[in-house]
Design an enzyme around this catalytic site. Structure first.
Site, PDB file in Angstrom:
ATOM      1  N   ASN A 235      15.885 -65.593 -26.142  1.00 48.82           N
ATOM      2  CA  ASN A 235      16.769 -65.263 -25.025  1.00 48.82           C
ATOM      3  C   ASN A 235      17.627 -64.018 -25.250  1.00 48.82           C
ATOM      4  O   ASN A 235      18.733 -63.913 -24.747  1.00 48.82           O
ATOM      5  CB  ASN A 235      17.610 -66.482 -24.638  1.00 48.82           C
ATOM      6  CG  ASN A 235      18.439 -66.995 -25.784  1.00 48.82           C
ATOM      7  OD1 ASN A 235      18.461 -66.406 -26.854  1.00 48.82           O
ATOM      8  ND2 ASN A 235      19.138 -68.092 -25.555  1.00 48.82           N
TER       9      ASN A 235
ATOM     10  N   LYS B  92      18.708 -60.077 -30.281  1.00 45.46           N
ATOM     11  CA  LYS B  92      17.748 -60.896 -31.039  1.00 45.46           C
ATOM     12  C   LYS B  92      16.392 -60.185 -31.189  1.00 45.46           C
ATOM     13  O   LYS B  92      16.102 -59.216 -30.463  1.00 45.46           O
ATOM     14  CB  LYS B  92      17.588 -62.244 -30.338  1.00 45.46           C
ATOM     15  CG  LYS B  92      18.882 -63.076 -30.317  1.00 45.46           C
ATOM     16  CD  LYS B  92      18.630 -64.466 -29.726  1.00 45.46           C
ATOM     17  CE  LYS B  92      19.888 -65.310 -29.767  1.00 45.46           C
ATOM     18  NZ  LYS B  92      19.620 -66.711 -29.280  1.00 45.46           N
TER      19      LYS B  92
ATOM     20  N   THR C  20      22.050 -69.915 -21.409  1.00 52.44           N
ATOM     21  CA  THR C  20      21.091 -69.971 -22.521  1.00 52.44           C
ATOM     22  C   THR C  20      19.659 -69.865 -22.014  1.00 52.44           C
ATOM     23  O   THR C  20      18.835 -69.146 -22.586  1.00 52.44           O
ATOM     24  CB  THR C  20      21.275 -71.303 -23.289  1.00 52.44           C
ATOM     25  OG1 THR C  20      22.654 -71.466 -23.619  1.00 52.44           O
ATOM     26  CG2 THR C  20      20.432 -71.326 -24.550  1.00 52.44           C
TER      27      THR C  20
ATOM     28  N   ARG D 232      20.673 -61.926 -20.120  1.00 55.19           N
ATOM     29  CA  ARG D 232      19.554 -62.856 -20.302  1.00 55.19           C
ATOM     30  C   ARG D 232      18.655 -62.905 -19.069  1.00 55.19           C
ATOM     31  O   ARG D 232      17.434 -63.006 -19.195  1.00 55.19           O
ATOM     32  CB  ARG D 232      20.078 -64.239 -20.689  1.00 55.19           C
ATOM     33  CG  ARG D 232      20.481 -64.291 -22.167  1.00 55.19           C
ATOM     34  CD  ARG D 232      21.235 -65.546 -22.503  1.00 55.19           C
ATOM     35  NE  ARG D 232      21.344 -65.755 -23.952  1.00 55.19           N
ATOM     36  CZ  ARG D 232      22.156 -66.652 -24.497  1.00 55.19           C
ATOM     37  NH1 ARG D 232      22.928 -67.408 -23.736  1.00 55.19           N
ATOM     38  NH2 ARG D 232      22.206 -66.789 -25.807  1.00 55.19           N
TER      39      ARG D 232
ATOM     40  N   HIS E  57      22.674 -63.167 -28.635  1.00 56.47           N
ATOM     41  CA  HIS E  57      23.593 -64.226 -29.044  1.00 56.47           C
ATOM     42  C   HIS E  57      24.995 -63.843 -28.598  1.00 56.47           C
ATOM     43  O   HIS E  57      25.340 -62.655 -28.604  1.00 56.47           O
ATOM     44  CB  HIS E  57      23.575 -64.375 -30.568  1.00 56.47           C
ATOM     45  CG  HIS E  57      24.691 -65.240 -31.100  1.00 56.47           C
ATOM     46  ND1 HIS E  57      24.631 -66.610 -31.070  1.00 56.47           N
ATOM     47  CD2 HIS E  57      25.898 -64.915 -31.625  1.00 56.47           C
ATOM     48  CE1 HIS E  57      25.760 -67.098 -31.571  1.00 56.47           C
ATOM     49  NE2 HIS E  57      26.546 -66.100 -31.923  1.00 56.47           N
TER      50      HIS E  57
ATOM     51  N   ARG F  16      30.263 -64.158 -22.689  1.00 57.47           N
ATOM     52  CA  ARG F  16      29.343 -65.246 -22.283  1.00 57.47           C
ATOM     53  C   ARG F  16      28.949 -65.061 -20.810  1.00 57.47           C
ATOM     54  O   ARG F  16      27.814 -65.340 -20.433  1.00 57.47           O
ATOM     55  CB  ARG F  16      29.983 -66.618 -22.493  1.00 57.47           C
ATOM     56  CG  ARG F  16      30.317 -66.983 -23.934  1.00 57.47           C
ATOM     57  CD  ARG F  16      29.142 -67.315 -24.810  1.00 57.47           C
ATOM     58  NE  ARG F  16      28.247 -68.305 -24.276  1.00 57.47           N
ATOM     59  CZ  ARG F  16      27.362 -68.990 -25.008  1.00 57.47           C
ATOM     60  NH1 ARG F  16      27.286 -68.801 -26.334  1.00 57.47           N
ATOM     61  NH2 ARG F  16      26.550 -69.848 -24.462  1.00 57.47           N
TER      62      ARG F  16
ATOM     63  N   PHE G 174      15.125 -77.908 -32.068  1.00 55.73           N
ATOM     64  CA  PHE G 174      14.651 -76.528 -32.035  1.00 55.73           C
ATOM     65  C   PHE G 174      15.083 -75.719 -33.257  1.00 55.73           C
ATOM     66  O   PHE G 174      14.809 -74.525 -33.344  1.00 55.73           O
ATOM     67  CB  PHE G 174      15.121 -75.824 -30.748  1.00 55.73           C
ATOM     68  CG  PHE G 174      16.619 -75.836 -30.541  1.00 55.73           C
ATOM     69  CD1 PHE G 174      17.430 -74.916 -31.181  1.00 55.73           C
ATOM     70  CD2 PHE G 174      17.209 -76.773 -29.704  1.00 55.73           C
ATOM     71  CE1 PHE G 174      18.811 -74.926 -31.003  1.00 55.73           C
ATOM     72  CE2 PHE G 174      18.589 -76.789 -29.507  1.00 55.73           C
ATOM     73  CZ  PHE G 174      19.390 -75.863 -30.164  1.00 55.73           C
TER      74      PHE G 174
HETATM   75  O1  CDP Z   1      22.998 -69.134 -27.563  1.00 56.20           O
HETATM   76  P1  CDP Z   1      23.760 -70.187 -26.782  1.00 56.20           P
HETATM   77  O2  CDP Z   1      25.158 -70.396 -27.292  1.00 56.20           O
HETATM   78  O3  CDP Z   1      23.722 -69.913 -25.297  1.00 56.20           O
HETATM   79  O4  CDP Z   1      22.956 -71.555 -26.953  1.00 56.20           O
HETATM   80  P2  CDP Z   1      23.071 -72.681 -28.093  1.00 56.20           P
HETATM   81  O5  CDP Z   1      23.007 -73.994 -27.418  1.00 56.20           O
HETATM   82  O6  CDP Z   1      24.225 -72.419 -29.006  1.00 56.20           O
HETATM   83  O7  CDP Z   1      21.713 -72.512 -28.905  1.00 56.20           O
HETATM   84  C1  CDP Z   1      21.553 -71.481 -29.854  1.00 56.20           C
HETATM   85  C2  CDP Z   1      20.196 -70.851 -29.664  1.00 56.20           C
HETATM   86  O8  CDP Z   1      19.184 -71.821 -29.950  1.00 56.20           O
HETATM   87  C3  CDP Z   1      19.868 -70.404 -28.234  1.00 56.20           C
HETATM   88  O9  CDP Z   1      20.428 -69.142 -27.900  1.00 56.20           O
HETATM   89  C4  CDP Z   1      18.351 -70.353 -28.286  1.00 56.20           C
HETATM   90  O10 CDP Z   1      17.868 -69.183 -28.939  1.00 56.20           O
HETATM   91  C5  CDP Z   1      18.034 -71.574 -29.150  1.00 56.20           C
HETATM   92  N1  CDP Z   1      17.732 -72.774 -28.334  1.00 56.20           N
HETATM   93  C6  CDP Z   1      16.414 -73.199 -28.209  1.00 56.20           C
HETATM   94  O11 CDP Z   1      15.510 -72.595 -28.786  1.00 56.20           O
HETATM   95  N2  CDP Z   1      16.110 -74.301 -27.438  1.00 56.20           N
HETATM   96  C7  CDP Z   1      17.091 -74.985 -26.812  1.00 56.20           C
HETATM   97  N3  CDP Z   1      16.775 -76.061 -26.077  1.00 56.20           N
HETATM   98  C8  CDP Z   1      18.430 -74.572 -26.930  1.00 56.20           C
HETATM   99  C9  CDP Z   1      18.724 -73.463 -27.694  1.00 56.20           C
HETATM  100 MG    MG Z   2      25.827 -71.097 -29.102  1.00 58.73          MG
END
Ligand code: CDP
Ligand code: MG
Length: 139
Positions: free
Chosen positions: A114, A11, A93, A104, A117, A87, A59
């Protein structure tokens, strides 16, 4: 039989901070083979489309702004059990909850910024890989 595939992006935060090399090293050490890779930048429209599944989340706009704020590295990776193992390699996350040694934990600065992806299913890995790469860009 060829291994399963996952899709990743380094990212904009991690690119800006100079972590591309370190993250690719973690990916190599994790046993993933690079099938496709490019250095590119998402337009706000493309970032919005890529993360459309999160449209209703609070978000979403911040995520779209962030993901289009600078260049990224997009890649398709191959390994047995690729989605789940990747993962594990990237960690939770929220970097505060990520296992020590995960990408991460090492390189993310917040739950939003973070560092990487990782696709969350074989189906999404295929959709996300198709979003970024033509068949002729995969090796
Ligand atoms: O990336 P990941 O699958 O771990 O998390 P996600 O729940 O699919 O969320 C996608 C992306 O949204 C995250 O990687 C973060 O960059 C962002 N995010 C955020 O800004 N605030 C949150 N509370 C959750 C996710
Ligand atoms: Mg995701």
């Amino acid at each position: 039989m060829a291994g399963n595939r996952t899709f990743t992006m380094i990212k904009p935060d991690a690119v800006k901070a100079g972590h591309i090399g370190n993250i690719l090293q973690k990916i190599n050490e994790g046993g993933f083979r690079i099938v496709a890779m490019k250095y590119t930048r998402l337009t706000p429209e493309a970032a919005g489309q890529f993360y459309a599944v999160h449209k209703e989340r609070p978000f979403y706009q911040e995520l779209v702004d962030f993901m289009s704020s600078g260049p990224i590295v997009a890649a398709i990776l191959e390994k047995d059990n690729a989605v789940e193992d990747f993962r594990k390699l990237i960690g939770a996350t929220n970097p505060a909850e990520a296992e020590p040694g995960t990408i991460r934990a090492l390189y993310a600065t917040s739950i939003g910024e973070n560092a990487v992806h990782g696709a969350d299913s074989d189906e999404n890995a295929a959709i996300e890989g198709d979003f970024h790469f033509a068949k002729t860009e995969r090796f």
